[in-house]
Design a protein around this motif. Structure first.
Motif, PDB file in Angstrom:
ATOM      1  N   UNK A  44       2.990  55.601 -33.600  1.00  0.00           N
ATOM      2  CA  UNK A  44       3.777  56.835 -33.487  1.00  0.00           C
ATOM      3  C   UNK A  44       2.848  57.996 -33.184  1.00  0.00           C
ATOM      4  N   UNK A  45       3.310  59.218 -33.452  1.00  0.00           N
ATOM      5  CA  UNK A  45       2.491  60.382 -33.124  1.00  0.00           C
ATOM      6  C   UNK A  45       1.164  60.363 -33.868  1.00  0.00           C
ATOM      7  N   UNK A  72       7.623  53.333 -27.841  1.00  0.00           N
ATOM      8  CA  UNK A  72       7.923  54.227 -28.958  1.00  0.00           C
ATOM      9  C   UNK A  72       9.080  55.143 -28.548  1.00  0.00           C
ATOM     10  N   UNK A  73       9.992  55.377 -29.472  1.00  0.00           N
ATOM     11  CA  UNK A  73      11.080  56.326 -29.206  1.00  0.00           C
ATOM     12  C   UNK A  73      10.870  57.535 -30.102  1.00  0.00           C
ATOM     13  N   UNK A  87      18.972  62.703 -21.344  1.00  0.00           N
ATOM     14  CA  UNK A  87      19.343  61.303 -21.573  1.00  0.00           C
ATOM     15  C   UNK A  87      18.429  60.696 -22.636  1.00  0.00           C
ATOM     16  N   UNK A  88      18.879  59.609 -23.257  1.00  0.00           N
ATOM     17  CA  UNK A  88      18.087  58.988 -24.319  1.00  0.00           C
ATOM     18  C   UNK A  88      16.727  58.504 -23.807  1.00  0.00           C
ATOM     19  N   UNK A 164      13.430  56.999 -34.612  1.00  0.00           N
ATOM     20  CA  UNK A 164      13.676  56.910 -33.177  1.00  0.00           C
ATOM     21  C   UNK A 164      14.380  55.595 -32.859  1.00  0.00           C
ATOM     22  N   UNK A 165      15.404  55.633 -32.011  1.00  0.00           N
ATOM     23  CA  UNK A 165      16.063  54.381 -31.654  1.00  0.00           C
ATOM     24  C   UNK A 165      17.532  54.556 -31.365  1.00  0.00           C
ATOM     25  N   UNK A 166      18.279  53.434 -31.366  1.00  0.00           N
ATOM     26  CA  UNK A 166      19.669  53.427 -30.889  1.00  0.00           C
ATOM     27  C   UNK A 166      20.620  54.327 -31.682  1.00  0.00           C
TER      28      UNK A 166
END
Ligand SMILES: Cc1cc2nc3c(=O)[nH]c(=O)nc-3n(C[C@H](O)[C@H](O)[C@H](O)COP(=O)(O)OP(=O)(O)OC[C@H]3O[C@@H](n4cnc5c(N)ncnc54)[C@H](O)[C@@H]3O)c2cc1C
Lengths: 425, 103
Positions: A44-45, A72-73, A87-88, A164-166
């Protein structure tokens, strides 16, 4: 490592209350000339920045980054996706640049176990990675036992959208499908949690979306706190941009959260209840599961550290950074994770060379959008204090009430672009 | 050709190691790294405020003006306030030594 370097390195480790350091592990120190091995856990960050800066600061370090996902989201920016501004796919961060440019080994796998006694990271596939240092940046986990009715199974029906994710997209779709004049209820978490202004930014950008599509809709924030980050600035912004749309219900008004009924989308408080058309529950948090399982957390659920180097108070070979560590008064943010990663990377480079690290100065600066051309921010500059044995703020502040919010929105966009490059290359 | 961040940071790092005898500079280096979260070192228009590539004296003057509130920029006022005048001078000196630009 030369003899001199090694002695200083060990002294350095010992000075940090290395209670778990046995004579055996001292004897196991590496022969001179062997590469200094660093395993970074979590891409991640925090983790991405740490891996990148380790190599920048000291190119001969042997750096492996282990991350369970291919892509990574990002959470930063996800409220804008919920508000329909992007957008995602805009939230995806790839590891290509890090892989191509930096000489970091990137392994896509789950870390199953940190075998601290042998200084090895064990992956799901069975691979063992021996280390001289670990940088652990696993993010947060949720306390599924904290609020009756909202456990992991319930979170599959009612999104938290706080990883982060769906779930980010799910929440966005629910908002789009909400009945005319419906009510969105956001349940905010108690302190400490990742991104203190996040729930209020979310309410703002949901209001931005609803104002255009569903203007009689309302947003209710149920809060187990009695105050929140950038409160005066948010309240002013809501009054100016979305009059009458957002209501904040602090604990002092209706009491604590009693239970959450996900089937009826109802939040029960001590003195009231609220039925939602769209429900978003952001549960209480703690350090990522691996940190807890590895015995690196304390009773607070977060990882105690020595803020000079972000070394775990429980293990002198493991640095814990980002959301998982406890570094008050710094908030848990991507910006903080990034600045902490640089301090840890410098300390590791110093340790590998047997030098002593300087005292860190850290910066946090978090923007929140209330509309595409309206942003506010909160800032802190922090320094290690010998007398406090921890960080103290040398300056803190928020967007002045009379400042230009459009200018802040422009700075916020520039930050998003630059920051992604500083962390992911 | 544009100078990418990638090329500049190692430069920053190596030069400071040689300047490490100067006591305050490692600390200045840590502070400058924190700045890189918002400021790129490319000096390209569009790459954000050019703070880290401006000449040493301009850096000191700009940070000083933000710090005192004489210049208003909202964000930088709050950050500059966290540093002493001496630290600001060290950061400027560090940047100048590291070859990101001017003296
Ligand atoms: C809605 C929202 C908005 C936000 N906006 C901002 C913002 O504008 N600015 C800001 O500064 N911050 C913001 N944040 C906060 C920011 O997302 C976090 O503070 C930041 O992601 C922390 O970084 P980290 O490295 O600690 O954890 P993460 O980013 O969560 O990274 C942890 C990584 O570790 C991996 N991992 C964990 N365990 C394992 C394991 N066992 N094996 C392999 N991999 C593992 C995970 O897959 C994950 O990729 C926001 C957060 C939210 C929820």
């Amino acid at each position: 490592m030369s003899g001199m370097d090694r002695r200083r390195f060990l002294l350095h480790a010992a000075a940090l209350g290395a209670t778990t350091l046995s004579p055996g592990s001292l004897a196991a120190a590496k022969p001179a000339g062997a590469p200094f091995r660093v395993v970074v856990i979590g891409g991640g960050y925090g983790g991405a920045t740490a891996a990148r800066y380790l190599k920048l600061i000291k190119p001969d370090l042997d750096v492996t980054l282990v991350e369970r996902t291919q892509r990574y989201v990002s959470c930063p920016g996800s409220n804008e996706v919920i508000g329909g501004l992007h957008p995602a796919s805009w939230l995806e961060r790839r590891y290509e640049n890090l892989r191509r440019n930096s000489g970091i080994r990137i392994v896509c796998d789950e870390v199953k176990e940190l075998e601290r006694s042998r200084r090895q990271v064990i992956l799901d596939t069975g691979t063992r990675l021996p280390y001289d240092r670990v940088v652990l940046s696993p993010g947060v986990a949720f306390r599924w036992d904290a609020w009756a009715g909202y456990d992991e199974a319930a979170s599959r029906r009612i999104p938290h959208a706080w990883q982060g994710g769906p779930q980010t997209l799910e929440l966005r779709e629910e908002l789009a499908a909400m009945r005319r004049g419906g009510v969105m209820v956001i349940v905010a978490p108690p302190n400490p949690y990742r991104c203190p202004p996040g729930p209020y930014e979310r309410a703002s950008l949901a209001a931005y979306y609803l104002k255009q599509r569903n203007p009689r809709a309302k947003i209710l924030i149920i809060d187990p706190k009695t105050q929140f980050s950038k409160q005066a600035l948010f309240l002013k912004g809501w009054e100016d941009l979305y009059p009458g749309m957002i209501e904040w219900v602090p604990m002092s008004a209706e009491g604590a959260i009693d239970r959450i009924d996900v089937t009826r989308r109802t939040v029960h408080l001590d003195f009231g209840q609220h039925v939602a058309d769209v429900l978003n529950v952001i549960p209480p948090q703690k350090a990522g599961t691996l940190a807890e399982r590895s015995g690196l957390t304390d009773e607070s659920g977060w990882c105690p550290i020595d803020a000079r180097h972000f070394l775990s108070s429980r293990d002198p070979f493991i640095h814990v950074i980002g959301d998982a560590c406890s570094a008050p008064p710094m908030p848990k943010s991507a910006f903080a994770a990034n600045t902490q990663a640089k301090v840890a990377a410098a300390a590791i480079a110093d340790a590998a060379e047997g030098r002593d690290a300087g005292t860190p100065t850290l910066i946090n600066h978090c923007y929140s959008f209330l509309a595409p051309d309206y942003a506010i921010s909160v800032t802190g500059v922090y320094r290690y204090s010998e007398s406090e044995h921890g960080l103290t703020a040398t300056a803190t502040g928020e967007t002045p009430m009379d400042a230009d919010r459009r200018l802040e929105a422009r700075s916020a966009r520039a930050w998003q672009r630059h920051f992604a490059r500083d962390a992911f290359g | 050709m544009e100078r990418s961040l990638w090329q500049v940071i190692p430069l920053l790092v190596t030069t400071t190691l040689s300047a490490a005898a100067e006591k305050e500079l490692p600390r200045a280096e840590i502070s400058v790294r924190a700045c890189l979260a918002c400021h790129l070192l490319t000096g390209k228009p569009g790459d954000g405020p050019p703070a880290l590539t401006m000449p040493e004296s301009r850096f000191v003057a700009a940070m000083g003006a933000f710090r005192s509130g004489q210049r208003r920029g909202s964000v930088m006022n709050r950050i500059a306030a966290g540093f002493t005048e001496e630290e600001i001078r060290d950061m400027a000196r560090f940047l100048a030594h590291s070859g990101t630009r001017g003296k």
